[in-house]
Structure formats: C-alpha cells, structure tokens
Design an enzyme around this catalytic site. Structure first.
Site, PDB file in Angstrom:
ATOM      1  N   GLU A 139      -4.437   7.214   7.034  1.00 39.65           N
ATOM      2  CA  GLU A 139      -5.907   6.175   6.161  1.00 39.65           C
ATOM      3  C   GLU A 139      -5.819   5.415   7.460  1.00 39.65           C
ATOM      4  O   GLU A 139      -7.517   4.890   7.333  1.00 39.65           O
ATOM      5  CB  GLU A 139      -5.234   5.554   5.252  1.00 39.65           C
ATOM      6  CG  GLU A 139      -6.166   5.393   4.071  1.00 39.65           C
ATOM      7  CD  GLU A 139      -5.786   5.247   2.822  1.00 39.65           C
ATOM      8  OE1 GLU A 139      -6.670   3.725   2.048  1.00 39.65           O
ATOM      9  OE2 GLU A 139      -5.285   5.376   2.129  1.00 39.65           O
ATOM     10  N   GLU A 193       4.759   9.039   2.970  1.00 46.17           N
ATOM     11  CA  GLU A 193       3.622   8.559   3.072  1.00 46.17           C
ATOM     12  C   GLU A 193       3.249   7.501   3.420  1.00 46.17           C
ATOM     13  O   GLU A 193       1.986   6.883   3.778  1.00 46.17           O
ATOM     14  CB  GLU A 193       3.795   7.605   1.256  1.00 46.17           C
ATOM     15  CG  GLU A 193       4.184   9.070  -0.210  1.00 46.17           C
ATOM     16  CD  GLU A 193       2.786   9.440  -0.854  1.00 46.17           C
ATOM     17  OE1 GLU A 193       1.293   8.992  -0.146  1.00 46.17           O
ATOM     18  OE2 GLU A 193       3.290  10.434  -0.229  1.00 46.17           O
ATOM     19  N   GLU A 202       2.228   1.693  -3.041  1.00 40.92           N
ATOM     20  CA  GLU A 202       1.533   1.976  -4.170  1.00 40.92           C
ATOM     21  C   GLU A 202       1.209   3.395  -4.132  1.00 40.92           C
ATOM     22  O   GLU A 202       0.861   4.369  -5.398  1.00 40.92           O
ATOM     23  CB  GLU A 202      -0.047   1.948  -4.094  1.00 40.92           C
ATOM     24  CG  GLU A 202      -0.989   1.727  -5.067  1.00 40.92           C
ATOM     25  CD  GLU A 202      -2.297   1.997  -4.308  1.00 40.92           C
ATOM     26  OE1 GLU A 202      -2.164   3.951  -3.718  1.00 40.92           O
ATOM     27  OE2 GLU A 202      -2.301   1.687  -3.325  1.00 40.92           O
ATOM     28  N   HIS A 203       1.137   4.172  -3.316  1.00 41.17           N
ATOM     29  CA  HIS A 203       1.552   5.674  -2.717  1.00 41.17           C
ATOM     30  C   HIS A 203       2.699   5.958  -3.481  1.00 41.17           C
ATOM     31  O   HIS A 203       2.775   7.682  -4.266  1.00 41.17           O
ATOM     32  CB  HIS A 203       1.073   6.303  -1.751  1.00 41.17           C
ATOM     33  CG  HIS A 203       0.127   5.803  -1.063  1.00 41.17           C
ATOM     34  ND1 HIS A 203      -1.076   6.709  -0.755  1.00 41.17           N
ATOM     35  CD2 HIS A 203      -1.115   5.109  -1.063  1.00 41.17           C
ATOM     36  CE1 HIS A 203      -2.015   6.950  -0.479  1.00 41.17           C
ATOM     37  NE2 HIS A 203      -2.358   5.954  -0.482  1.00 41.17           N
ATOM     38  N   HIS A 242       1.047  -1.127   0.183  1.00 41.50           N
ATOM     39  CA  HIS A 242       0.242  -0.053  -0.105  1.00 41.50           C
ATOM     40  C   HIS A 242       0.237   1.682  -0.185  1.00 41.50           C
ATOM     41  O   HIS A 242       0.797   2.174  -0.507  1.00 41.50           O
ATOM     42  CB  HIS A 242      -0.403   0.070   0.766  1.00 41.50           C
ATOM     43  CG  HIS A 242      -1.757   0.838   1.300  1.00 41.50           C
ATOM     44  ND1 HIS A 242      -2.976   1.544   2.499  1.00 41.50           N
ATOM     45  CD2 HIS A 242      -2.749   1.939  -0.082  1.00 41.50           C
ATOM     46  CE1 HIS A 242      -3.177   2.597   2.512  1.00 41.50           C
ATOM     47  NE2 HIS A 242      -3.228   2.745   1.244  1.00 41.50           N
TER      48      HIS A 242
END
Length: 633
Positions: free
Chosen positions: A210, A188, A113-114, A110
């Site tokens: 998040e 990130e 990916e950012h 994750h």
C-alpha cells in the site's frame, strides 16, 4: 490510513468547519439564535450506577448545537476516559482512540491498525469483520491511522447490532491474536517472499505494498516531504511517517511490533466515545467488563506529543519525484509554501478566526488567493490544503503544480505579494458576509452525508481531547461565532483578519518551501536499489536458509487460502429477524392548508435551518415540452 490531515477527506478537520472547507458558495443565510434548551427526556447515568461500574463523572454539559447531553467519565482503575453523548439520533456511534506517536517510519501504527482486525481472543477468525458484516446492519465500520493516533470507529442504527460491533472492536484492540501470531505480522506488515530457492527474493505485505503505491504519487510525496524530518517537524513525532516508508518498513521487527501494542493499546491511553439514543448505563457496563481486566499504566506520559519549536529562519527543500516520460518535463514542477503557525495549540477564538480566514483565502472559486493563482497561468492546479489543524500545531500550505522550471520564483512571489496585498487592503465586505453565512450554515446543518454525524463530532472533539484538552469545546460553536460576528461588526473585518495574515504567515520565519522536480528515472533507480538490497539478503543466506524461506512462504500462502473452521465461525454474533424492528421510523407529519394548497409540515430538530420544498404537478404538460422545463429553473 490517514497520513496527513489533508488526506482526511471525511473528518471534521478544523473544529469549526466541516470536511476540509467543501462549502457550497450558494448557501442560504442562517441567523444565530440562543442555544437549544436541555431536553428532559434524554437519558442519563446516575452517579451511583457509574460508581458501581467503576467510573467517576468528571463533567457534564448540554450541547445545544447537537441537542445532546454529553458526560465525561473516567474509569477509576485505569484512568480511561469516556465521552458519553446521549440524544435521539438512532445512528449510534462508538469509537476507541489510542495516542500512538511513532519514533520512526517503520509504519508500526499503520501495520498494527491492520493487524488487530485479524482475529482476537473471543473471535479467533482470520477476518472476523468480514464474517460479522454478513449479518450486520452497520452504517460505518473502519479504522484510521493519523500521525499521532489510531481510531477504531463503528456505527449502527440497530442496538443489538451496535453492541455486537462494539464488543468485537473492544476485543480486537485489547486482545488481538496478532501479538502472538508472527504470520499476521508478515501478512499485514512485511516479509521476504521466495517461491523457489532458484528465484529472486521479493518484499510482500499489505501495508508495504500500500505504501509503495502511496510513495509513487507526486502529491503524496510532496505532503510527506513537507511534513517530515527535514521540513516542518524536524524534532517531534510528525517528522516520521506513521503510515510507513517502504524503505524503512523492512527494518521493523516482530518484537518492536508487540511492544508497541503492549505500551500504547492500553485503557490508560484510550479515549472512548459513545453517541446516540442507546442506554448510557449499558455503555458503561460493556466497557467495565474489558477495562476492569487492566491496571493503570504509564502510557499516557509516554505517548504525549511534544510540540515543535518554531524556526528562526525559513528553510528550502528540493526533492525529485518519479515522473513518466510523456509531456514536457520542464512544465511538471511543483512548488508549495508551508508555514507552522504556532508552537502551541491556539485559543478557540483564534482558531475559529483562522478557519474563516482560510475560507476567505481559498474556500471558493472567487476567493482572492485561489483566483489569482489559477488565473496566473503559472501552473495547472492548486496544491496544499490551506489551514490544517487536526494535529497538535496548526499549519498553512499553498502552492501550484504543473509549473515550469523558470516560473518557480514567480509562483512564490505571487503567493507572498497576494498575501501582503490582502493584509494591507483587507477583504471585500460582501465576501466576508458570504463566508460567514456559508460556514454558519454548514455548522448548523452538520450535513455529513452517509458519514454518521456522531462520528464527525467524535473526530472534531478528538482534535482537542487527544492532547489532554477540553473535549466539549470543539462541539460548541454558537458563542464563539456570536463573539466573532460582534468583533467584525465593531472593529471591521480588516482589523480582525489582517493581523492574522501578518503574524502567522508574512512575519512567521517557520516557513518551508518545497520544490518537487520531475525525474523520469527515479522510479527505475528506486526499483534497482530495492533489487540490489534483496540480492544482498539472498547472498547472505545459506541453502538451508533459502529452503526454509521457501517453506515459510508456502506455509503463509496456505494459511491465507485456508478457510476458517465452522466452530470458529459460530462465535461471530449476527442478527436474527427478531432483532429487526417490524415498524419503520415515523417522521412526524402535520397536514395543513394554505389558500387551498396542501402543506406538509415535519417538526424535527434542524438546528434553526428551515428546509422547504415546493412541488408542482406537471401531468398536464405535453410530454415533448418536459425537456424545456429546466429553462424556468
């Protein structure tokens, strides 16, 4: 980020049903017909051209269901696989997908990916995509993290714009700045933040924040509990959270982050998809420029997802979830039954039949399992996504939330007794026929709304392809549908569906029952535990360490606030007025007449779905009567 299949609201989860069972219950009947014949005007790539660009053709098929020529290529040097789908759809789609199975819940897939989208070798900006979008006609641009793969799709109707986006994405995934930039990892992923040595240290980071939000939602916690190590998947990669667990994310190091990219973001571990009306030779030319820079790697062996072995007896798990003080907490329990259906991927016919069974059980308000649960009064709403099969092994989940503590056993018994009754008695004949029509219509229409059709097909194909199976198979539903219809007509629906209920659910010991209990103090306990951890971190630091952390915090904020220099902005490709067609796309229109009534006919490929619209001129009606017109609908 997509943590669980049920969260993928816009991906074609089951190979033969669209968008997680959201079918209209009033769909018209659609009748199967012979597949569309190959069109001679669809462009292809000659074997010599492919060879010259470093690719070999593995296989080629015409997919009548989407009127497309699909060719599977393999890059000879690296082994990268490329699916090139050519048709007359102007909404061109590109996607590159890496198999990225995590070994822990630090959230590496994750965070990566950012991070890869924060500048690259050719586009050294902080956020090249933000700048790119200012001069783009894209119809889709995003990235998804699954439990075992990471997808980078993009779409545009303009060829130049499309190839610009493809180039930026390829450069981002293969040559990102983040693997050399510790501050991007901090921004990130996660970092300690300290504005002043006298203040408390806090955790910050885009993904960390998040996932704290995700882990505060009861429904998300239920899904994660069912998926992870103590439940359905104790022995494989699905037992950890690819999105990241806030308790575990701060254990991730920059070195582990870099190594994950080196290992998995490699052409040998990539599946690449092209779709639309652009030149298929140009696709391979663009790819060869990137892929030729690499040699083959062992990544495909290291990224293989091992199947979970089935249990010999059921498991029960009771967990707490953070709940507010309001309302009667005794009536805020959740209970969900989860089955892992098989220890290996299912054959096409079984998969299709399970999809129909799922729709019969839960797909409409009148579906028997949905209806009996909602009308029981035992809970407020249904939870669990029914059949989910985006991962290597399919699963089935069903339950209720808003349940009273005393009613938990009643919900479990109601689910099991309802399934037993359906296995014994079968489904109503009209319900089976309606379900068949609904699903067939949805498959034929392939109405994905604003979501590009080519992307929907890519995600469907990827469900097999990512596990080294046939990428063409999920795109072809015509013959399996005919076979299933013939089988139901010959044997009856009970003989088709009842054995599936018995085998995969009633007699399947790999069942995990999750009970979630509301706990009004859990959130404050979790916050206190985090604060205590951070206090220990601060206590272990010297004055010099704290001063350095405050300086690093300030430096990161300064970097985030500083705009990109003008020379960096110039490298971002954009469209000019000359790149935009002056003429609109013309829809073929034939003007006819039937008994004095004008009829407009549009000869378009609609996969045997007929659309008709009748329009009445209401100008002669008094204005005050217009609100009454809907009574005649």
């Amino acid at each position: 980020w997509r943590s669980l299949p049920r969260a993928s609201s816009h991906s074609s989860s089951l190979r033969f049903r669209l968008n997680n069972k959201h079918f209209s219950s009033l769909s018209p009947r659609a009748v199967a017909s012979p597949p569309t014949q190959p069109s001679s005007d669809i462009a292809g790539v000659g074997d010599e051209v492919a060879e010259k660009l470093g690719f070999e053709k593995v296989s080629e098929e015409f997919i009548g269901e989407c009127k497309s020529k699909a060719v599977l290529f393999k890059h000879k040097k690296t082994g990268a696989e490329v699916m090139s789908v050519s048709n007359d759809d102007e909404n061109k789609v590109f996607g590159i997908v890496f198999r990225t199975p995590p070994k822990d819940s630090t959230g590496i897939p994750h965070i990566l990916e950012h991070s890869v989208l924060c500048g690259s070798r050719k586009y050294p900006l902080k956020e090249p995509f933000v700048e790119l979008l200012k001069g783009s006609l894209h119809t889709f641009l995003n990235a998804f993290t699954y439990p075992d793969r990471t997808c980078y799709p993009v779409a545009s109707t303009n060829s130049k714009d499309f190839y610009n986006l493809v180039d930026v994405y390829l450069d981002a995934v293969f040559f990102p700045k983040c693997i050399e930039d510790f501050q991007t990892f901090q921004q990130e992923g996660w970092h300690y933040e300290l504005n002043d040595p006298s203040e408390d240290i806090t955790y910050k980071g885009v993904v960390f924040n998040e996932m704290k939000g995700v882990y505060s939602q009861p429904d998300n916690l239920l899904g994660r509990t069912a998926q992870q190590a103590s439940a359905l998947f104790p022995d494989n990669t699905y037992g950890v959270d690819s999105g990241g667990d806030p308790l575990v994310i701060p254990k991730l190091t920059f070195e582990e982050f870099k190594e994950f990219h080196r290992k998995y973001y490699h052409p040998s571990n990539a599946r690449i998809w092209f779709y639309g009306d652009d030149d298929p030779s140009e696709r391979l030319r663009i790819l060869s420029e990137y892929l030729d820079m690499f040699d083959a790697s062992t990544a495909p062996n290291e990224s293989k997802v091992e199947p979970q072995k089935l249990f010999s007896e059921p498991v029960r798990i009771v967990e707490k979830y953070p709940a507010g003080d309001g309302g009667d907490l005794k009536k805020k329990h959740m209970v969900c039954l989860n089955w892992l259906l098989s220890d290996k991927p299912l054959d096409l016919q079984t998969e299709l039949t399970l999809g129909f069974l799922d729709h019969l059980l839960l797909g409409t308000p009148a579906s028997p399992l949905r209806k009996v649960l909602l009308e029981s009064g035992l809970g407020d709403a249904i939870i669990g996504g029914g059949v989910e099969d985006e991962l290597l092994q399919p699963q089935f989940s069903i339950g209720l939330k808003g349940v009273s503590d005393d009613d938990i056993p009643k919900v479990e018994e109601l689910i099991m007794s309802s399934l037993r009754k359906l296995a014994e008695e079968g489904f109503d004949t009209e319900a089976v026929e309606a379900s068949m029509n609904t699903i067939e219509f949805s498959l034929r229409e392939n109405n994905t709304g604003s979501f590009p059709r080519g992307l929907s097909l890519m995600l469907r194909s990827m469900g097999k392809w990512i596990y080294d199976m046939d990428p063409f198979e999920p795109l072809k539903y015509e013959q399996p549908l005919l076979d299933l219809k013939a089988r139901i007509a010959e044997e009856g629906s009970k003989a088709v569906f009842s054995p599936l209920i018995e085998k995969f659910i009633l007699n399947n010991p790999h069942c995990v029952t999750i009970e979630m209990q509301p706990d009004p103090e859990k959130a404050s306990r979790d916050e206190a535990a985090e604060k205590e951890t951070l206090e220990k971190v601060k206590a272990s630091m010297t004055e010099e360490d704290l001063a350095e952390l405050a300086r690093a915090t300030e430096e990161l904020k300064l970097k985030q606030e500083t705009p990109d220099p003008p020379e960096a902005l110039k490298c971002v490709p954009s469209l000019s007025l000359h790149d935009i067609p002056k003429e609109p796309i013309r829809i073929p229109t034939e003007v006819g007449d039937i008994n004095g009534v004008k009829v407009l006919q549009h000869d378009l490929f609609t996969n045997d779905v007929l659309y008709s619209e009748v329009v009445f001129d209401m100008s002669s009606l008094k204005q005050e009567l217009l609100p009454l017109v809907p009574l005649f609908w």
